[in-house]
Every structure is written in structure tokens, then in C-alpha cells.
Scaffold this motif. Structure first.
Motif, PDB file in Angstrom:
ATOM      1  N   CYS A  11      16.929 -60.692  15.091  1.00  0.00           N
ATOM      2  CA  CYS A  11      17.147 -62.145  15.172  1.00  0.00           C
ATOM      3  C   CYS A  11      18.480 -62.435  15.844  1.00  0.00           C
ATOM      4  CB  CYS A  11      17.121 -62.769  13.776  1.00  0.00           C
ATOM      5  SG  CYS A  11      15.522 -62.701  12.977  1.00  0.00           S
ATOM      6  N   GLY A  12      19.497 -61.678  15.472  1.00  0.00           N
ATOM      7  CA  GLY A  12      20.815 -61.849  16.080  1.00  0.00           C
ATOM      8  C   GLY A  12      20.804 -61.556  17.562  1.00  0.00           C
ATOM      9  N   HIS A  13      20.094 -60.499  17.960  1.00  0.00           N
ATOM     10  CA  HIS A  13      19.993 -60.167  19.379  1.00  0.00           C
ATOM     11  C   HIS A  13      19.284 -61.278  20.153  1.00  0.00           C
ATOM     12  CE1 HIS A  13      21.754 -56.221  19.317  1.00  0.00           C
ATOM     13  NE2 HIS A  13      20.917 -55.801  18.384  1.00  0.00           N
ATOM     14  N   LEU A  14      18.222 -61.826  19.594  1.00  0.00           N
ATOM     15  CA  LEU A  14      17.528 -62.932  20.262  1.00  0.00           C
ATOM     16  C   LEU A  14      18.471 -64.119  20.433  1.00  0.00           C
ATOM     17  CD1 LEU A  14      14.066 -62.703  18.499  1.00  0.00           C
ATOM     18  CD2 LEU A  14      14.508 -62.338  20.946  1.00  0.00           C
ATOM     19  N   HIS A  15      19.235 -64.424  19.403  1.00  0.00           N
ATOM     20  CA  HIS A  15      20.195 -65.535  19.468  1.00  0.00           C
ATOM     21  C   HIS A  15      21.230 -65.289  20.567  1.00  0.00           C
ATOM     22  CE1 HIS A  15      23.769 -67.849  18.250  1.00  0.00           C
ATOM     23  NE2 HIS A  15      22.866 -68.762  17.956  1.00  0.00           N
ATOM     24  N   VAL A  16      21.802 -64.087  20.580  1.00  0.00           N
ATOM     25  CA  VAL A  16      22.827 -63.766  21.578  1.00  0.00           C
ATOM     26  C   VAL A  16      22.250 -63.829  22.990  1.00  0.00           C
ATOM     27  CG1 VAL A  16      24.229 -61.841  22.465  1.00  0.00           C
ATOM     28  CG2 VAL A  16      24.260 -62.402  20.034  1.00  0.00           C
ATOM     29  N   ARG A  17      21.050 -63.323  23.157  1.00  0.00           N
ATOM     30  CA  ARG A  17      20.452 -63.264  24.496  1.00  0.00           C
ATOM     31  C   ARG A  17      20.024 -64.620  25.041  1.00  0.00           C
ATOM     32  NH1 ARG A  17      21.546 -58.476  26.963  1.00  0.00           N
ATOM     33  NH2 ARG A  17      21.351 -56.829  25.440  1.00  0.00           N
ATOM     34  N   TYR A  18      19.617 -65.539  24.190  1.00  0.00           N
ATOM     35  CA  TYR A  18      19.055 -66.791  24.680  1.00  0.00           C
ATOM     36  C   TYR A  18      19.918 -68.021  24.418  1.00  0.00           C
ATOM     37  CZ  TYR A  18      14.938 -64.122  25.705  1.00  0.00           C
ATOM     38  OH  TYR A  18      14.093 -63.191  26.228  1.00  0.00           O
ATOM     39  N   VAL A  43      21.617 -76.789  19.705  1.00  0.00           N
ATOM     40  CA  VAL A  43      21.447 -75.340  19.878  1.00  0.00           C
ATOM     41  C   VAL A  43      21.210 -74.705  18.514  1.00  0.00           C
ATOM     42  CG1 VAL A  43      22.638 -73.188  20.492  1.00  0.00           C
ATOM     43  CG2 VAL A  43      22.734 -75.148  22.040  1.00  0.00           C
ATOM     44  N   HIS A  44      22.032 -75.089  17.545  1.00  0.00           N
ATOM     45  CA  HIS A  44      21.864 -74.562  16.192  1.00  0.00           C
ATOM     46  C   HIS A  44      20.482 -74.914  15.638  1.00  0.00           C
ATOM     47  CE1 HIS A  44      22.801 -73.419  12.100  1.00  0.00           C
ATOM     48  NE2 HIS A  44      22.329 -74.577  11.715  1.00  0.00           N
ATOM     49  N   GLU A  45      20.081 -76.158  15.788  1.00  0.00           N
ATOM     50  CA  GLU A  45      18.779 -76.603  15.273  1.00  0.00           C
ATOM     51  C   GLU A  45      17.633 -75.859  15.961  1.00  0.00           C
ATOM     52  OE1 GLU A  45      16.051 -78.734  12.988  1.00  0.00           O
ATOM     53  OE2 GLU A  45      18.212 -78.567  12.757  1.00  0.00           O
ATOM     54  N   THR A  46      17.764 -75.640  17.262  1.00  0.00           N
ATOM     55  CA  THR A  46      16.733 -74.922  18.017  1.00  0.00           C
ATOM     56  C   THR A  46      16.532 -73.517  17.463  1.00  0.00           C
ATOM     57  OG1 THR A  46      17.193 -76.180  20.024  1.00  0.00           O
ATOM     58  CG2 THR A  46      16.122 -74.031  20.308  1.00  0.00           C
ATOM     59  N   PHE A  47      17.630 -72.801  17.239  1.00  0.00           N
ATOM     60  CA  PHE A  47      17.500 -71.435  16.735  1.00  0.00           C
ATOM     61  C   PHE A  47      17.079 -71.398  15.276  1.00  0.00           C
ATOM     62  CE2 PHE A  47      19.637 -70.458  20.669  1.00  0.00           C
ATOM     63  CZ  PHE A  47      18.914 -69.341  21.077  1.00  0.00           C
ATOM     64  N   ALA A  48      17.493 -72.375  14.500  1.00  0.00           N
ATOM     65  CA  ALA A  48      17.049 -72.426  13.101  1.00  0.00           C
ATOM     66  C   ALA A  48      15.536 -72.622  13.047  1.00  0.00           C
ATOM     67  CB  ALA A  48      17.764 -73.554  12.356  1.00  0.00           C
ATOM     68  N   ARG A  49      15.026 -73.521  13.871  1.00  0.00           N
ATOM     69  CA  ARG A  49      13.569 -73.749  13.892  1.00  0.00           C
ATOM     70  C   ARG A  49      12.812 -72.553  14.452  1.00  0.00           C
ATOM     71  NH1 ARG A  49      11.823 -79.856  14.790  1.00  0.00           N
ATOM     72  NH2 ARG A  49      13.435 -80.863  13.532  1.00  0.00           N
ATOM     73  N   ALA A  50      13.388 -71.924  15.475  1.00  0.00           N
ATOM     74  CA  ALA A  50      12.736 -70.743  16.057  1.00  0.00           C
ATOM     75  C   ALA A  50      12.640 -69.623  15.029  1.00  0.00           C
ATOM     76  CB  ALA A  50      13.510 -70.276  17.286  1.00  0.00           C
ATOM     77  N   LEU A  51      13.726 -69.396  14.295  1.00  0.00           N
ATOM     78  CA  LEU A  51      13.711 -68.361  13.270  1.00  0.00           C
ATOM     79  C   LEU A  51      12.715 -68.694  12.164  1.00  0.00           C
ATOM     80  CD1 LEU A  51      14.826 -65.767  12.088  1.00  0.00           C
ATOM     81  CD2 LEU A  51      16.679 -67.110  11.085  1.00  0.00           C
ATOM     82  N   HIS A  52      12.686 -69.950  11.772  1.00  0.00           N
ATOM     83  CA  HIS A  52      11.759 -70.377  10.718  1.00  0.00           C
ATOM     84  C   HIS A  52      10.299 -70.167  11.139  1.00  0.00           C
ATOM     85  CE1 HIS A  52      10.290 -72.647   7.298  1.00  0.00           C
ATOM     86  NE2 HIS A  52       9.548 -73.359   8.124  1.00  0.00           N
ATOM     87  N   GLY A  53       9.999 -70.386  12.418  1.00  0.00           N
ATOM     88  CA  GLY A  53       8.619 -70.293  12.882  1.00  0.00           C
ATOM     89  C   GLY A  53       8.275 -69.007  13.602  1.00  0.00           C
ATOM     90  N   ILE A  54       9.164 -68.012  13.564  1.00  0.00           N
ATOM     91  CA  ILE A  54       8.934 -66.799  14.352  1.00  0.00           C
ATOM     92  C   ILE A  54       7.659 -66.069  13.941  1.00  0.00           C
ATOM     93  CG2 ILE A  54      10.292 -65.155  12.972  1.00  0.00           C
ATOM     94  CD1 ILE A  54      11.197 -64.727  16.302  1.00  0.00           C
ATOM     95  N   GLY A  55       7.257 -66.209  12.707  1.00  0.00           N
ATOM     96  CA  GLY A  55       6.036 -65.546  12.257  1.00  0.00           C
ATOM     97  C   GLY A  55       4.776 -66.087  12.912  1.00  0.00           C
TER      98      GLY A  55
END
Length: 105
Positions: free
Chosen positions: A49-56, A78-90
Motif C-alpha cells: 500500500c505504501g509503495h502504491l502511494h509513493v508511486r502514484y 490527495v489524501h482522500e483519494t488514497f484513503a478511498r483507494a485503500l478502502h476499496g482495493i479489494g
């Protein structure tokens, strides 16, 4: 000037710096390497998850900066985008021809 407003300005400046710091971000990955990180993140790997955040992060911030003048708002989104992406990654799955599909809200 009150101490409270000074702290607010300091936080805002720090966020603006964080948004602008994206210029030296690592290269965006794609293809199989990106999917490997997504699949690891789906299995709960916090480093992936951290790598995805750093890369994008820089790419997302750049997109938002091109549309919004307020850097504090950009950082919040940006924070909201990654929070939602992490929440819905499944719900993310591979589609045909290298596309990504979600399985719904």
C-alpha cells in the motif's frame, strides 16, 4: 496575530510543501509490476500500500494541481483519494486488455 492562526499557516505551508515535493517522486509503474503491488495490498500487505502511494501520489497531486489553485485543498483531496483507494482495493480486479475494473461501490 494569535498563535492559533500562526499554527494554521504553518500547517498550510507544510501541506503545500508536501504537495510540491512530488516533483522528485519515483517513476510510475504499470503492467505486471503494478498488479503485483495491488494484489499484495489486497492481501493486507501494508508495504505494498505504501509503495502504491509513493508511486502514484505525485501523479494524483499533479492532476489536481492542474485544476485547483488552493494547495491545501489539493493535499486534502490527495489524501482522500488514497484513503478511498485503500478502502476499496479489494474490489479491484483485472479487466481485459490491461484495464482495471471495480466490482461496484
Amino acid at each position: 496575530m494569535s498563535t492559533g492562526s500562526g499554527r494554521f499557516r504553518a500547517r498550510r505551508a507544510a501541506r503545500a510543501g508536501a504537495v510540491n515535493a512530488g516533483a522528485a517522486a519515483p517513476e510510475v509503474i504499470s503492467g505486471e509490476a503494478a498488479w503485483e503491488l495491488v494484489e499484495l495490498a489486497q492481501r493486507g500487505d501494508s508495504r505494498a500500500c505504501g509503495h502504491l502511494h509513493v508511486r502514484y501520489r505525485a501523479q494524483v497531486a499533479g492532476f489536481l494541481r492542474s485544476r485547483l489553485a488552493d494547495l491545501g485543498t489539493v493535499e486534502d483531496l490527495v489524501h482522500e483519494t488514497f484513503a478511498r483507494a485503500l478502502h476499496g482495493i479489494g474490489a479491484v480486479q483485472r479487466g481485459g486488455a490491461g484495464t482495471i475494473r471495480g466490482r461496484g461501490p
